[in-house]
Design a protein around this motif. Structure first.
Motif, short mmCIF file in Angstrom:
data_model
loop_
_atom_site.label_atom_id
_atom_site.label_comp_id
_atom_site.label_asym_id
_atom_site.label_seq_id
_atom_site.Cartn_x
_atom_site.Cartn_y
_atom_site.Cartn_z
N THR A 1 3.86 1.31 -1.24
CA THR A 1 4.62 1.31 -2.53
C THR A 1 3.50 2.24 -3.46
O THR A 1 3.93 2.88 -4.36
CB THR A 1 4.91 0.12 -2.94
N GLU A 2 2.48 1.68 -3.49
CA GLU A 2 1.14 2.23 -4.31
C GLU A 2 0.87 3.80 -4.22
O GLU A 2 0.80 4.45 -4.98
CB GLU A 2 -0.28 1.63 -4.13
N GLU B 1 0.65 -1.22 -0.29
CA GLU B 1 -0.06 -0.05 0.24
C GLU B 1 0.78 1.23 -0.09
O GLU B 1 0.54 2.17 -0.53
CB GLU B 1 -0.86 0.07 1.32
N ARG C 1 3.81 5.62 -5.60
CA ARG C 1 3.76 5.56 -6.96
C ARG C 1 2.81 6.41 -7.66
O ARG C 1 2.80 7.02 -8.86
CB ARG C 1 3.38 3.93 -7.64
#
Length: 164
Positions: free
Chosen positions: A128-129, A126, A132
């Motif tokens: 990382t998302e 989560e 991103r």
């Protein structure tokens, strides 16, 4: 590096990269150690699981073997055997003989390990998302290209250093 050299290099200078890469590596290591402790695993077991899991994506068509794992982890054959014994006993991996050459053993990641890892690492995914989301697809492709190039350089450096 001379004091103040970072300013002359600019915000994307070598020192800035080194600091951020070390910081990210330390955070990943902390998370991996916490996962190992929470799962009753040795930190090397976690490294082995990740290496076995990622092998099909990193080297398609080239199965992971104990010898390759030993090279990847830079540990002794005995340490790899002990690690694989622990992981197999816990049901996280399987060892199967190559039908064409019974001397060769292939290592496979089991769904139980994936389930265990997903539950623990969901917050990391989560995060990382979330990180991103702040970048365009083009920027992400560029970052990914840098990370791949960096990993190739580190792998080549490790290979050169092992030949000393």
């Amino acid at each position: 590096m001379a004091e103040g050299a970072e300013e002359t290099e600019g915000p994307a200078g070598l020192r800035s990269f080194a600091v951020e890469l070390r910081r990210m590596n330390a955070e990943f290591n902390r998370i991996a150690h916490e996962f190992a402790h929470a799962s009753g695993l040795h930190p090397t077991d976690v490294q082995a699981l990740v290496t076995i899991m990622d092998a099909p994506l990193r080297t398609p068509g080239r199965p992971m073997t104990p010898g390759r794992l030993r090279e990847e982890l830079n540990v002794t054959s005995g340490a790899v055997t002990a690690c694989l014994d622990r992981l197999e006993r816990l049901g996280h991996i399987t060892r199967t003989r190559d039908p064409a050459d019974r001397r060769v053993v292939h290592l496979r990641y089991e769904p139980s390990a994936m389930t265990m890892g997903r539950a623990y690492f969901r917050p990391l995914a989560e995060s990382t998302e979330a990180a991103r989301a702040g970048f365009t697809e083009e920027e992400l492709r560029l970052v990914l290209r840098f990370l791949r190039a960096m990993n190739e350089e580190l792998s080549a450096l490790r290979t050169r250093d092992s030949g000393r």
